[in-house]
Design a protein around this motif. Structure first.
Motif, PDB file in Angstrom:
ATOM      1  N   TRP A  50    -140.457   5.440  22.751  1.00 42.73           N
ATOM      2  CA  TRP A  50    -140.416   6.306  24.191  1.00 42.73           C
ATOM      3  C   TRP A  50    -140.294   7.983  23.544  1.00 42.73           C
ATOM      4  O   TRP A  50    -139.678   7.857  22.373  1.00 42.73           O
ATOM      5  N   TYR A  54    -136.918  16.795  27.231  1.00 41.37           N
ATOM      6  CA  TYR A  54    -135.238  17.439  27.879  1.00 41.37           C
ATOM      7  C   TYR A  54    -135.496  18.748  27.639  1.00 41.37           C
ATOM      8  O   TYR A  54    -135.486  19.379  26.631  1.00 41.37           O
ATOM      9  N   THR A  74    -134.183   5.862  31.713  1.00 39.84           N
ATOM     10  CA  THR A  74    -132.931   6.221  31.496  1.00 39.84           C
ATOM     11  C   THR A  74    -132.144   6.932  32.443  1.00 39.84           C
ATOM     12  O   THR A  74    -132.343   7.571  33.267  1.00 39.84           O
ATOM     13  N   HIS A  76    -129.793   8.998  31.179  1.00 41.08           N
ATOM     14  CA  HIS A  76    -129.125   9.898  30.710  1.00 41.08           C
ATOM     15  C   HIS A  76    -130.186  10.733  31.602  1.00 41.08           C
ATOM     16  O   HIS A  76    -131.047  11.236  30.569  1.00 41.08           O
ATOM     17  N   LYS A  83    -122.979  16.297  22.989  1.00 37.83           N
ATOM     18  CA  LYS A  83    -123.130  14.166  23.669  1.00 37.83           C
ATOM     19  C   LYS A  83    -124.653  14.241  23.373  1.00 37.83           C
ATOM     20  O   LYS A  83    -125.792  14.595  23.466  1.00 37.83           O
ATOM     21  N   GLY A  84    -123.786  13.251  22.481  1.00 36.54           N
ATOM     22  CA  GLY A  84    -126.011  12.493  21.828  1.00 36.54           C
ATOM     23  C   GLY A  84    -125.933  12.433  20.286  1.00 36.54           C
ATOM     24  O   GLY A  84    -126.085  14.065  20.202  1.00 36.54           O
ATOM     25  N   ILE A  85    -127.115  12.046  20.587  1.00 35.32           N
ATOM     26  CA  ILE A  85    -127.848  13.169  19.462  1.00 35.32           C
ATOM     27  C   ILE A  85    -129.021  14.145  20.402  1.00 35.32           C
ATOM     28  O   ILE A  85    -128.761  15.198  19.156  1.00 35.32           O
ATOM     29  N   CYS A  86    -129.318  14.307  21.531  1.00 35.08           N
ATOM     30  CA  CYS A  86    -129.604  14.908  22.113  1.00 35.08           C
ATOM     31  C   CYS A  86    -128.471  16.123  22.140  1.00 35.08           C
ATOM     32  O   CYS A  86    -129.503  17.555  21.480  1.00 35.08           O
ATOM     33  N   GLY A  87    -128.017  15.943  22.621  1.00 43.26           N
ATOM     34  CA  GLY A  87    -126.317  17.530  22.879  1.00 43.26           C
ATOM     35  C   GLY A  87    -126.124  17.018  21.317  1.00 43.26           C
ATOM     36  O   GLY A  87    -126.019  19.168  21.128  1.00 43.26           O
ATOM     37  N   TYR A 107    -123.372   8.615  20.284  1.00 42.05           N
ATOM     38  CA  TYR A 107    -124.779   7.917  20.356  1.00 42.05           C
ATOM     39  C   TYR A 107    -124.927   8.018  22.060  1.00 42.05           C
ATOM     40  O   TYR A 107    -123.697   6.793  22.392  1.00 42.05           O
ATOM     41  N   LEU A 108    -125.717   8.545  22.547  1.00 44.29           N
ATOM     42  CA  LEU A 108    -126.149   7.556  24.167  1.00 44.29           C
ATOM     43  C   LEU A 108    -126.704   6.146  24.172  1.00 44.29           C
ATOM     44  O   LEU A 108    -128.687   6.870  24.059  1.00 44.29           O
ATOM     45  N   CYS A 110    -129.805   4.164  25.442  1.00 42.26           N
ATOM     46  CA  CYS A 110    -131.259   3.503  26.485  1.00 42.26           C
ATOM     47  C   CYS A 110    -131.429   2.415  26.710  1.00 42.26           C
ATOM     48  O   CYS A 110    -131.632   1.884  27.900  1.00 42.26           O
ATOM     49  N   GLU A 117    -134.424   7.394  16.593  1.00 41.39           N
ATOM     50  CA  GLU A 117    -133.881   8.805  16.967  1.00 41.39           C
ATOM     51  C   GLU A 117    -134.578   9.684  16.011  1.00 41.39           C
ATOM     52  O   GLU A 117    -133.391  10.138  15.295  1.00 41.39           O
ATOM     53  N   ASP A 133    -137.764  14.738  22.670  1.00 45.97           N
ATOM     54  CA  ASP A 133    -136.909  12.848  21.840  1.00 45.97           C
ATOM     55  C   ASP A 133    -137.164  12.312  21.835  1.00 45.97           C
ATOM     56  O   ASP A 133    -138.496  11.547  22.723  1.00 45.97           O
ATOM     57  N   ASP A 135    -137.687   8.082  20.626  1.00 43.39           N
ATOM     58  CA  ASP A 135    -137.318   7.056  20.188  1.00 43.39           C
ATOM     59  C   ASP A 135    -137.869   5.896  19.818  1.00 43.39           C
ATOM     60  O   ASP A 135    -138.739   6.063  20.209  1.00 43.39           O
TER      61      ASP A 135
HETATM   62  N1  SME Z   1    -130.002   8.455  22.786  1.00 42.70           N
HETATM   63  C1  SME Z   1    -130.162   9.839  23.564  1.00 42.70           C
HETATM   64  C2  SME Z   1    -129.892   9.948  24.690  1.00 42.70           C
HETATM   65  C3  SME Z   1    -131.588   9.900  25.356  1.00 42.70           C
HETATM   66  S1  SME Z   1    -132.443   8.815  25.571  1.00 42.70           S
HETATM   67  O1  SME Z   1    -133.004   8.172  23.980  1.00 42.70           O
HETATM   68  C4  SME Z   1    -133.338   8.541  26.152  1.00 42.70           C
HETATM   69  C5  SME Z   1    -128.740  10.868  22.965  1.00 42.70           C
HETATM   70  O2  SME Z   1    -128.411   9.785  21.541  1.00 42.70           O
HETATM   71  O3  SME Z   1    -128.459  11.682  22.865  1.00 42.70           O
END
Ligand code: SME
Length: 161
Positions: A50, A54, A74, A76, A83-87, A107-108, A110, A117, A133, A135
């Motif tokens: 993926w 973002y 996704t 998200h 928040k999450g790996i992105c945040g 972790y968020l 998807c 990731e 981002d 995955d």
């Molecule tokens: N896993 C990400 C969210 C975005 S998806 O991978 C597309 C996260 O934890 O921020």
């Protein structure tokens, strides 16, 4: 260089960096450029499953919004900083590599297929304007070569913002 002549990861990454520069010059629309770069990277690195961007929302501070991507849909679409790996990558202003997402509590998810990731910020004037981002469905696939490559891509992309 044709892809069949490429023998190792470093060579593939160098080839892709050249293509990223060309895509930026070839296309006029920023979203078209970003989507084309997603496709390029996804198609040429077998363990990237993926690939997407973002972008930092300019009106609502400290929030990321989903941009061009390739791969599964996704849920998200918006992710607050932290928040999450992105945040977390956006908040810490640094590349964030998680080699096994089952060990990351913030972790968020998807897709259940995702095992790892890597999130690389795009900087402009010292601030995070977006992120690349990626995955993977493989555990621990990312090396220093991926890190260097993705940082280089994001540095090139900085001038689009
Ligand atoms: N896993 C990400 C969210 C975005 S998806 O991978 C597309 C996260 O934890 O921020």
């Amino acid at each position: 260089m044709k892809m069949k002549e490429v023998h190792n990861k470093e060579q593939i990454f160098n080839f892709l960096l050249g293509r990223v520069r060309e895509i930026i010059d070839e296309l006029s629309d920023t979203n078209a450029k970003l989507l084309s770069i997603c496709k390029l990277i996804m198609d040429n690195v077998p363990y990237y499953d993926w690939v997407g961007f973002y972008l930092a929302d300019q009106s609502r501070k400290r929030e990321l919004v989903l941009g061009p991507f390739v791969g599964e849909q996704t849920e998200h679409i918006r992710i607050p900083f932290g928040k999450g790996i992105c945040g977390q990558a956006a908040e810490r202003k640094t590349i964030f590599i998680v080699q096994d997402v089952s060990k990351e509590t913030n972790y968020l998810s998807c897709s259940p297929h995702v095992k790892s990731e890597i999130v690389t910020p795009i900087f402009k004037n010292g601030g995070v304007v977006g992120e690349l981002d990626i995955d993977s469905h493989t555990i621990s696939p990312f090396t220093k070569a991926d890190e260097r490559f993705l940082k280089d891509v994001c540095e090139i992309l900085s001038r689009l913002f």
